[in-house]
Design an enzyme around this catalytic site. Structure first.
Site, short mmCIF file in Angstrom:
data_model
loop_
_atom_site.label_atom_id
_atom_site.label_comp_id
_atom_site.label_asym_id
_atom_site.label_seq_id
_atom_site.Cartn_x
_atom_site.Cartn_y
_atom_site.Cartn_z
CE LYS A 21 -2.19 0.15 3.82
NZ LYS A 21 -1.58 1.16 4.71
NE ARG A 96 -4.58 1.08 10.68
CZ ARG A 96 -3.49 1.63 10.15
NH1 ARG A 96 -3.54 2.81 9.62
NH2 ARG A 96 -2.35 0.99 10.16
NE ARG A 130 7.05 -2.97 5.86
CZ ARG A 130 5.79 -2.60 5.96
NH1 ARG A 130 5.02 -2.54 4.90
NH2 ARG A 130 5.27 -2.34 7.13
NE ARG A 163 6.84 0.68 10.62
CZ ARG A 163 5.78 0.67 9.85
NH1 ARG A 163 5.83 1.21 8.67
NH2 ARG A 163 4.66 0.11 10.26
NE ARG A 175 1.12 -2.97 12.39
CZ ARG A 175 2.32 -2.83 11.84
NH1 ARG A 175 3.40 -3.24 12.46
NH2 ARG A 175 2.44 -2.29 10.66
P1 AMP Z 1 0.89 2.01 9.58
O1 AMP Z 1 2.18 2.69 9.24
O2 AMP Z 1 -0.25 2.47 8.71
O3 AMP Z 1 1.02 0.53 9.68
O4 AMP Z 1 0.51 2.53 11.04
C1 AMP Z 1 1.33 2.29 12.15
C2 AMP Z 1 0.56 2.52 13.43
O5 AMP Z 1 0.09 3.89 13.49
C3 AMP Z 1 -0.72 1.70 13.57
O6 AMP Z 1 -0.47 0.39 14.04
C4 AMP Z 1 -1.52 2.54 14.56
O7 AMP Z 1 -1.00 2.37 15.87
C5 AMP Z 1 -1.20 3.96 14.12
N1 AMP Z 1 -2.19 4.42 13.10
C6 AMP Z 1 -1.95 4.69 11.78
N2 AMP Z 1 -3.05 5.09 11.13
C7 AMP Z 1 -4.06 5.07 12.05
C8 AMP Z 1 -5.45 5.35 12.01
N3 AMP Z 1 -6.07 5.73 10.87
N4 AMP Z 1 -6.16 5.22 13.15
C9 AMP Z 1 -5.57 4.84 14.30
N5 AMP Z 1 -4.27 4.53 14.41
C10 AMP Z 1 -3.50 4.65 13.32
#
Ligand code: AMP
Length: 221
Positions: A21, A96, A130, A163, A175
């Protein structure tokens, strides 16, 4: 009734971790001329600033939990005020939840929501290889998208790291489970609005990109 077509181009990309994505969002930004707004990245930037709010965010992110909506909303409002987002944006990682989708409709209703589909097995396989650039956030994969020098970013020369939340398989599984639970209501909500498009995320980055462009072009016609 959702008010669309205010002159902005709003695209949402949805997909489990490992679906490509983020990479697809980066490729699309060049094509559409609008920025990518990734809420995960906004969270990590705030954590890096070591603010009070950043510490709060860290406690959720490091456990693989969703950050509360009011915090995400504040980060988004701040980002959308930047001039580069005047003509629209590509949301990555937002919305989300159904709640977030409803909120999004009040300030930037999407023209199209692209769901990149991938099984959990393939997602876990991909994520374990990754790495991201600590300086600019570029994403690499030691098999699918290697950096020329495996420890250094091709784009900016920054250090490549895993990460922290990716290293923790338990957090990753959590997740993915959260994603599966929460994507279902989004699929229903956006299908009713006729903006939901499913794309198979298992082929190559290039083929997935082509499929996404095809879906966006069809919507714009
Ligand atoms: P990502 O990089 O999209 O995998 O996001 C990493 C982390 O950021 C997630 O596991 C959440 O803890 C937080 N996060 C990112 N986007 C959102 C969202 N739209 N709503 C709530 N938490 C978010």
């Amino acid at each position: 009734m959702v008010q669309r077509h205010d002159g902005r181009r709003i695209v949402v990309l949805v997909g489990p971790q490992g679906s490509g994505k983020g990479t697809q969002a980066e490729m699309l930004t060049e094509h559409l001329g609008v920025p990518v707004i990734a809420t995960g990245e906004l969270c990590r930037q705030e954590i890096a600033k070591k603010t009070l709010i950043g510490e709060q965010i860290a406690s959720y992110v490091h456990q693989g939990k969703l950050v509360p909506d009011d915090i995400i909303q504040a980060l988004l409002e701040q980002r959308l005020r930047q001039p580069d987002a005047a003509r629209g944006c590509i949301f990555d990682g937002y919305p989300r939840t159904l709640e977030q989708a409803r909120t999004l409709d009040t300030f930037a209703p999407p023209d199209i929501v692209i769901a990149i589909e991938l099984s959990d097995r393939v997602a876990v396989e991909r994520i374990s290889g990754r790495v991201v650039c600590a300086a600019c956030g570029a994403v690499y994969h030691h098999q699918n998208r290697p950096a020329q020098n495996h420890a250094v970013c091709d784009r900016c020369g920054g250090e490549l790291i895993q990460r922290r939340d990716d290293q923790e398989e338990q957090a990753l599984r959590k997740r993915l489970a959260i994603y599966r639970e929460q994507v279902e209501p989004l699929a229903q909500y956006y299908s009713e609005q006729k903006v939901w498009q499913v794309i198979d995320g298992s082929p190559s980055i290039h083929l997935v990109h082509e499929a996404i462009l095809g879906a966006i072009t069809a919507t714009a016609e």
